[in-house]
Design an enzyme around this catalytic site. Structure first.
Site, PDB file in Angstrom:
ATOM      1  N   GLU A 176      43.109  51.530  44.003  1.00 50.99           N
ATOM      2  CA  GLU A 176      42.378  50.700  44.632  1.00 50.99           C
ATOM      3  C   GLU A 176      42.260  50.569  45.883  1.00 50.99           C
ATOM      4  OE1 GLU A 176      43.890  46.783  42.917  1.00 50.99           O
ATOM      5  OE2 GLU A 176      43.768  47.300  40.847  1.00 50.99           O
ATOM      6  N   GLU A 288      44.322  50.281  34.375  1.00 52.25           N
ATOM      7  CA  GLU A 288      44.864  48.950  34.726  1.00 52.25           C
ATOM      8  C   GLU A 288      44.045  48.037  33.962  1.00 52.25           C
ATOM      9  OE1 GLU A 288      46.306  47.294  38.385  1.00 52.25           O
ATOM     10  OE2 GLU A 288      47.056  49.548  39.059  1.00 52.25           O
TER      11      GLU A 288
HETATM   12  O1  AHR Z   1      49.224  45.264  38.176  1.00 46.96           O
HETATM   13  C1  AHR Z   1      49.388  44.517  39.481  1.00 46.96           C
HETATM   14  C2  AHR Z   1      48.587  45.115  40.536  1.00 46.96           C
HETATM   15  O2  AHR Z   1      47.176  44.808  40.012  1.00 46.96           O
HETATM   16  C3  AHR Z   1      48.587  46.567  40.738  1.00 46.96           C
HETATM   17  O3  AHR Z   1      49.556  46.695  41.743  1.00 46.96           O
HETATM   18  C4  AHR Z   1      47.347  46.682  41.483  1.00 46.96           C
HETATM   19  O4  AHR Z   1      46.793  48.115  41.429  1.00 46.96           O
HETATM   20  C5  AHR Z   1      46.403  45.812  40.940  1.00 46.96           C
HETATM   21  O5  AHR Z   1      45.503  45.024  41.598  1.00 46.96           O
HETATM   22  O1  AHR Z   2      46.940  39.741  44.349  1.00 43.20           O
HETATM   23  C1  AHR Z   2      46.569  40.779  45.068  1.00 43.20           C
HETATM   24  C2  AHR Z   2      45.342  41.604  44.339  1.00 43.20           C
HETATM   25  O2  AHR Z   2      44.073  40.963  44.301  1.00 43.20           O
HETATM   26  C3  AHR Z   2      45.560  42.419  43.360  1.00 43.20           C
HETATM   27  O3  AHR Z   2      46.471  43.488  43.427  1.00 43.20           O
HETATM   28  C4  AHR Z   2      44.141  42.542  42.790  1.00 43.20           C
HETATM   29  O4  AHR Z   2      43.941  43.022  41.650  1.00 43.20           O
HETATM   30  C5  AHR Z   2      43.557  41.392  43.144  1.00 43.20           C
HETATM   31  O5  AHR Z   2      42.121  41.348  43.361  1.00 43.20           O
END
Ligand code: AHR
Ligand code: AHR
Length: 491
Positions: A176, A288
């Protein structure tokens, strides 16, 4: 009466077992309190252990048999350094984790995770730090894990008591990295240029690895751009999505957005391959996915979501989607595996299987390895209420009618047809099965149902569990209100 059609002669593709993979991130109580007792390594709790790992969790994973487990994140990746988590325990240093605002003790790292994978009989799948990490650090980690040479990092591994290389096959090129929640966010142009250099260098070091490009959700400019630039350098394109669950309808229907993400991503991959004359297949790694309500279960508090029956149906729909698209989805990792948004929850000395565990384990047991065949819900009642939340936001990515029944079907090598059905309606639905094959015998019906809000707790672990019964060859079947059903027939 509803009508379901199954064409067993039309094979979509074999169902890759890797769609039932998991994910372990250093966040909340996934590792500490999940894989190992909370006070690891000074074991002072009542949790029974095998080789230092929680035995109840190992046993539960052995039942599930997820082929791959992704590690160590997630957002955590973006400022972790693998060096902090290897070597003698008394030399390991606690570090601040800026993704989830914790202090990471580093008493569990690369070798502990791989040891846990070997005990549990799963394959490790690693994610590289493309946030604060650089290529030198990534190459050093891959050498440490995979090299058999007489070289510095391979010898460092040996000095840590690990003679044989871990041979980690699957590596993500970042996680991400496009997001403003990342410790170090980068643009698609910067990412694509870096990903090519990283892929080239990693393949110089170990040509046998499989690389996963960091995509977004599958409907973004990011996905299109990075695929166009990098398609020939990678084996997989990763996408992530979490579906809403603030209402029953959101929980059961929002996963259908992911189906469109997959279709669009497949088209982007093919377009990029066409433009660059790439013969090699590039598959989707949905590394994910899950049902998640970030408002009620914020990340900094460890995402300990308690899943109800509506969420369970959502998880079943998610898995149906991967089965229906078995021709392009080769890897999918539920996020995550223990405590954090997970199908199992632990506390000291105890473990509970959540509602979402059931479709996950049943499909993992009965659908892997078979061939996904063509299915269609011909007619059935649909949701007619107002679309809210993600459903309203992504209305144009949803089918025009949200049918209450959702299905996937798989034929195994020994000719057993398994039909997997979600009834999202709060009423029973009678359906007629229209199939291009004869049933020699009905083998079994497995049904998991409850009221939308029902959950399994430490006090009442069996509130929502499967009920197995005999199955006739009659092609009229009733799907119970708010249920997940598996029908198994010998053809
Ligand atoms: O699974 C929780 C979080 O969601 C992970 O760390 C991230 O990659 C996503 O945004
Ligand atoms: O909560 C922070 C981030 O926001 C998460 O990791 C992501 O999946 C979401 O968009």
């Amino acid at each position: 009466m509803a009508s379901l059609s199954i064409t067993t002669k039309h094979t979509i593709a074999p169902v890759d077992r890797k769609i039932f993979s998991g994910f372990v991130e250093h966040m909340g109580r996934c590792v500490y309190g999940g894989l190992v007792p909370a006070s690891h390594p000074e074991v002072s709790t009542s949790d029974e252990c095998v080789e230092g790992f929680r035995k109840d969790v190992v046993d539960t994973f052995r039942e599930l048999k997820p082929p791959l487990v992704r590690y160590p994140g997630g957002n955590y990746c973006a400022n972790f350094n693998w060096r902090d988590g290897v070597g003698p325990m008394n030399e390991r240093k606690p570090r601040l984790d800026l993704a989830w605002h914790n202090t990471e003790p580093n008493t569990f790292g690369t070798n502990e995770f791989v040891a846990w994978c070997r005990v549990t009989d799963v394959e490790p799948f690693f994610c590289l730090n493309m946030g604060t990490g650089d290529l030198r650090e990534a190459l050093a980690w891959i050498e440490y894990c995979n090299s058999d040479a007489d070289s510095y990092y391979a010898n460092l591994r040996r000095s840590h008591g690990v003679e044989k290389p871990h041979n980690i096959k699957y590596w993500c090129l970042g996680n991400e990295v496009y997001g403003d929640w990342q410790v170090a966010q980068i643009s698609k142009e910067v990412y694509a240029a870096q990903a090519i250099q990283w892929a080239k260098a990693i393949r110089f070091l170990d040509p046998s690895v499989k690389l996963v490009l960091c995509g977004q959700h599958g409907y973004n400019d990011w996905d299109e751009y990075v695929l166009q630039q990098c398609v020939e350098w990678v084996d997989f394109h990763s996408i992530h999505l979490y579906s809403d669950q603030k209402t029953h309808e959101q929980a059961v229907f929002a996963p259908r957005i992911a189906e469109t993400c997959i279709v669009w991503t497949q088209a982007m991959i093919d377009k990029a391959r066409h433009a660059k004359k790439v013969k090699k297949q590039v598959k989707i790694c949905f590394d994910e996915w899950n049902v998640w309500n970030p408002q009620d279960y914020p990340g900094d508090e460890g995402h300990e979501e308690v899943y109800n029956v509506s969420d369970m149906l959502g998880v079943a729909v998610w898995l149906h989607i991967f089965v229906r698209h078995a021709d392009i989805v080769e890897i999918a990792c539920i996020a995550q595996s223990v405590n954090v948004l997970a199908p199992i929850r632990t506390k000291e000395g105890d473990l509970v299987k959540q509602t979402t565990w059931w479709p996950y384990v049943l499909m993992s047991q009965y659908l892997r390895g078979g061939r996904s065949v063509s299915t269609h819900v011909n007619s059935c009642s649909s949701f007619t209420g107002e679309l809210t939340g993600q459903l309203a936001l992504f209305e144009n990515m949803l089918p025009s009618d949200l049918k209450h029944l959702d299905m996937a079907a798989v034929v195994s090598e020994d000719n057993v047809l398994t039909i997997s059905v979600v009834n999202a309606k709060l009423e029973d639905i009678e359906a007629d099965l229209s199939i291009d094959a004869e049933f020699k015998a009905g083998l079994e019906k497995i049904e998991v149902s409850g009221e939308p809000g029902d959950v399994n707790t430490f006090e009442d672990k069996e509130k929502v569990v499967p009920v197995r019964s005999e199955l006739s060859t009659d092609k009229k079947v009733t799907f119970k209100r708010c249920s997940y059903t598996m029908l198994r027939y010998q053809l």
